[in-house]
Scaffold this active site. Structure first.
Site, PDB file in Angstrom:
ATOM      1  N   ARG A 214      63.288  55.374 101.863  1.00 25.00           N
ATOM      2  CA  ARG A 214      63.137  54.758 103.188  1.00 25.00           C
ATOM      3  C   ARG A 214      64.383  53.933 103.477  1.00 25.00           C
ATOM      4  O   ARG A 214      64.707  53.019 102.704  1.00 25.00           O
ATOM      5  CB  ARG A 214      61.923  53.820 103.209  1.00 25.00           C
ATOM      6  CG  ARG A 214      60.615  54.483 102.781  1.00 25.00           C
ATOM      7  CD  ARG A 214      59.920  55.135 103.948  1.00 25.00           C
ATOM      8  NE  ARG A 214      58.812  55.969 103.545  1.00 25.00           N
ATOM      9  CZ  ARG A 214      57.533  55.689 103.760  1.00 25.00           C
ATOM     10  NH1 ARG A 214      57.206  54.568 104.367  1.00 25.00           N
ATOM     11  NH2 ARG A 214      56.590  56.522 103.391  1.00 25.00           N
ATOM     12  N   GLU A 216      65.045  51.367 104.975  1.00 29.00           N
ATOM     13  CA  GLU A 216      64.649  50.065 105.523  1.00 29.00           C
ATOM     14  C   GLU A 216      65.872  49.168 105.535  1.00 29.00           C
ATOM     15  O   GLU A 216      66.466  48.931 104.488  1.00 29.00           O
ATOM     16  CB  GLU A 216      63.590  49.395 104.629  1.00 29.00           C
ATOM     17  CG  GLU A 216      62.456  50.277 104.188  1.00 29.00           C
ATOM     18  CD  GLU A 216      61.248  50.144 105.090  1.00 29.00           C
ATOM     19  OE1 GLU A 216      61.371  49.466 106.128  1.00 29.00           O
ATOM     20  OE2 GLU A 216      60.211  50.731 104.756  1.00 29.00           O
ATOM     21  N   ARG A 222      59.013  42.829  99.523  1.00 26.36           N
ATOM     22  CA  ARG A 222      58.029  43.906  99.433  1.00 26.36           C
ATOM     23  C   ARG A 222      58.604  45.290  99.705  1.00 26.36           C
ATOM     24  O   ARG A 222      57.893  46.279  99.644  1.00 26.36           O
ATOM     25  CB  ARG A 222      56.893  43.687 100.436  1.00 26.36           C
ATOM     26  CG  ARG A 222      56.302  42.314 100.462  1.00 26.36           C
ATOM     27  CD  ARG A 222      55.269  42.155 101.571  1.00 26.36           C
ATOM     28  NE  ARG A 222      55.781  42.525 102.880  1.00 26.36           N
ATOM     29  CZ  ARG A 222      56.648  41.806 103.604  1.00 26.36           C
ATOM     30  NH1 ARG A 222      57.110  40.677 103.151  1.00 26.36           N
ATOM     31  NH2 ARG A 222      57.049  42.244 104.788  1.00 26.36           N
ATOM     32  N   HIS A 223      59.875  45.348 100.119  1.00 32.94           N
ATOM     33  CA  HIS A 223      60.470  46.633 100.491  1.00 32.94           C
ATOM     34  C   HIS A 223      61.640  46.994  99.585  1.00 32.94           C
ATOM     35  O   HIS A 223      62.463  46.146  99.266  1.00 32.94           O
ATOM     36  CB  HIS A 223      61.007  46.590 101.928  1.00 32.94           C
ATOM     37  CG  HIS A 223      59.935  46.520 102.961  1.00 32.94           C
ATOM     38  ND1 HIS A 223      59.459  45.327 103.448  1.00 32.94           N
ATOM     39  CD2 HIS A 223      59.244  47.499 103.592  1.00 32.94           C
ATOM     40  CE1 HIS A 223      58.516  45.576 104.343  1.00 32.94           C
ATOM     41  NE2 HIS A 223      58.358  46.877 104.450  1.00 32.94           N
ATOM     42  N   GLU A 355      50.146  45.266 101.855  1.00 29.73           N
ATOM     43  CA  GLU A 355      49.645  46.637 102.045  1.00 29.73           C
ATOM     44  C   GLU A 355      50.076  47.462 100.845  1.00 29.73           C
ATOM     45  O   GLU A 355      51.261  47.526 100.536  1.00 29.73           O
ATOM     46  CB  GLU A 355      50.246  47.220 103.330  1.00 29.73           C
ATOM     47  CG  GLU A 355      49.858  48.667 103.552  1.00 29.73           C
ATOM     48  CD  GLU A 355      50.933  49.441 104.315  1.00 29.73           C
ATOM     49  OE1 GLU A 355      51.366  48.987 105.380  1.00 29.73           O
ATOM     50  OE2 GLU A 355      51.331  50.510 103.825  1.00 29.73           O
ATOM     51  N   SER A 358      48.372  53.614 102.428  1.00 33.62           N
ATOM     52  CA  SER A 358      47.911  54.071 103.744  1.00 33.62           C
ATOM     53  C   SER A 358      47.370  55.471 103.583  1.00 33.62           C
ATOM     54  O   SER A 358      47.902  56.247 102.782  1.00 33.62           O
ATOM     55  CB  SER A 358      49.059  54.217 104.743  1.00 33.62           C
ATOM     56  OG  SER A 358      49.664  53.012 104.984  1.00 33.62           O
ATOM     57  N   ARG A 406      54.106  48.447  94.560  1.00 33.55           N
ATOM     58  CA  ARG A 406      53.225  47.427  95.153  1.00 33.55           C
ATOM     59  C   ARG A 406      51.912  47.334  94.377  1.00 33.55           C
ATOM     60  O   ARG A 406      51.373  46.243  94.187  1.00 33.55           O
ATOM     61  CB  ARG A 406      52.977  47.746  96.625  1.00 33.55           C
ATOM     62  CG  ARG A 406      54.233  47.526  97.461  1.00 33.55           C
ATOM     63  CD  ARG A 406      53.888  47.461  98.907  1.00 33.55           C
ATOM     64  NE  ARG A 406      55.087  47.343  99.743  1.00 33.55           N
ATOM     65  CZ  ARG A 406      55.066  47.404 101.065  1.00 33.55           C
ATOM     66  NH1 ARG A 406      53.913  47.575 101.701  1.00 33.55           N
ATOM     67  NH2 ARG A 406      56.182  47.290 101.750  1.00 33.55           N
TER      68      ARG A 406
END
Ligand code: AMO
Length: 432
Positions: A214, A216, A222-223, A355, A358, A406
């Site tokens: 990703r 990001e 958290r990333h 989170e 998902s 996570r």
């Protein structure tokens, strides 16, 4: 020269036995007439006790010359000792230095001197020698093992899908473009499209544990830009069915980690309670009300801003689901609710304010899928090979993606995701 025992294999009852141990020089305490060396291997420390009166002169001299973090082999006799780690010490009869460590060390593996995360990550090989750091990866290893065993028991087949891909799945902005000969390609953001295509093959239930990428831009705790995703997809089931699989998996992993990682948990000062199932299920609308009740402004229809996650984390303890997300803010492959198409069969699994997964029931009807792709401003032509799998018999299906790092953060209690990856990739870091 062969190692006969690891630190964990030696017990005080072996008093008098001859052993050969190998590892790193953790600490040296030279009291003049007696030298104590703490030798470290993967699972612990061994005290080597060298009294000048009891051992050969040359051996005593070479012990005195040892440098911290050098790699050595010690042979000697086990002696019961209440004061030493594990209740025993070794009176050495020989020492072989296998490799000398340069001095000074870029960081201190005994943890007496604390280091900043960047220093630690720069010298990660040394950082990983700390028991409190290797503990994280012992827990991660058991977690992944446990996930595999659990999913295999539930009838899932392990698959591998390509990481060099032609299109986005989770929204166009977070893609890493690469040059693929004459064409543009991307690093895979998610095995989403492939795991769904697999549902049309009749293999019925699949899982993959693999890196996702990703792009990001933001720098948070958290990333990361490369993480491991645990993905499942199952046929002839709905979102409720895969939520049950997910909560049972979380419980199983916690039970297994409790059973097999007692030392690692103790090193981290962590006790894990096995959560009760079913996990609490909050509808998205209820979550928004709760967030607002905490004084955090948020409108219905938005994704949860960080402040909202934090507000929820103050109210909710442990693991819980957020369900019935607005269709408009979830990806095109998510199934809208038949009774209220503005709502969807998508869910997130949260741990306090984090989170961790998902998932959703998916759209399995070709025409609806094309319409949803268009509605998100995407071009169905770029999804041709995915869409064709929906034209020749695609069963109803559902699945989820669980971020391994996570999830590991919830087990270890760590606040910075970088700590849960051996060699993390963030906005600023591409080495080591
Ligand atoms: P999503 O994009 O929510 O869903 O990703 C699933 C889970 O992967 C982890 N994750 C990350 N962890 C750390 N840093 C990141 N940059 C990052 N990106 C993702 C999170 C997240 O909950 N295709 C869907 C899954 C599905 O519906 O099956 C997807 O990728 O823990």
């Amino acid at each position: 020269l062969r190692r006969t025992h690891y630190s964990k294999d030696i017990e005080p009852e072996m008093d008098g036995d001859e052993v050969t141990v190998m590892g790193w020089v953790h600490e040296i305490r030279d009291l003049g007439g007696i030298i104590f060396v703490l030798l470290r291997d993967r699972d612990g420390l061994i005290q080597i006790t060298a009294p000048s009166k009891k051992i050969e002169k040359d051996l005593f001299k070479s012990i005195r010359k040892l440098k911290k973090e050098s790699v050595v082999a010690f042979g000697g006799t086990v002696q019961e000792s209440g004061k030493a780690p594990g209740g025993f010490e070794i009176i050495p009869s020989f020492l072989k230095v296998l490799n000398i460590s340069k001095q000074p060390l870029p960081l201190d593996p005994t943890e007496k001197v604390k280091a900043e995360i960047d220093t630690r990550l720069d010298a990660r090989f040394l950082d990983l020698r700390k028991p409190s750091v290797s503990a994280i990866f012992k827990i991660k290893s058991r977690m992944l093992h446990s996930v595999r065993v659990f999913l295999e028991e539930q009838g899932f087949l392990e698959i591998n899908t390509p990481k060099l891909v032609a299109s986005a799945t989770e929204g166009g902005t977070e893609l890493f473009p690469i040059t693929y000969f004459e064409r543009e390609a991307f690093l895979g953001q998610s095995p989403q499209l492939y795991k769904q295509i697999m549902m049309s093959t009749g293999l019925d239930r699949v899982y993959e544990i693999a890196p996702i990428f990703r792009a990001e831009e933001h720098d948070t705790l958290r990333h990361l830009n490369e993480v491991i995703s645990i993905d499942i997809e199952a046929s002839f089931v709905d979102h409720e069915d895969v939520m049950k699989i997910l909560e049972n998996l979380v419980v199983r992993v916690i039970e297994d980690v409790n059973e097999h990682c007692t030392d690692a948990l103790e090193t981290l000062g962590r006790t894990l309670e096995v959560p009760e199932t079913p996990f609490e299920r909050l509808e998205y609308d209820e979550a928004v009300e709760m967030v607002n009740s905490k004084g955090v402004p948020m409108k219905h229809g938005e994704d949860l801003p960080r402040a909202a996650e934090k507000a929820l984390g103050e109210i909710m303890d442990g693991y819980y689901f957020i369900t019935s997300w607005p269709t408009a803010i979830k990806p095109f492959y998510v199934m809208p609710d038949e009774d209220d198409p503005e709502r969807s069969h998508a869910f997130d699994l949260m741990y306090r304010d984090l989170e961790i997964s998902s998932g959703a029931m998916r759209v399995h009807q070709h025409d609806l899928l094309v319409e949803k792709i268009k509605r998100q401003g995407l071009n169905p032509d770029s999804f041709e090979s995915y869409l064709s799998a929906f034209e020749y018999g695609m069963p109803p299906h559902a699945g989820w993606g669980l971020g391994a790092e996570r999830f590991n953060m919830t087990l270890t209690g760590l606040k910075n995701i970088r700590e849960t990856v051996l060699f993390p990739r963030d906005r600023r870091r591409l080495t080591p």
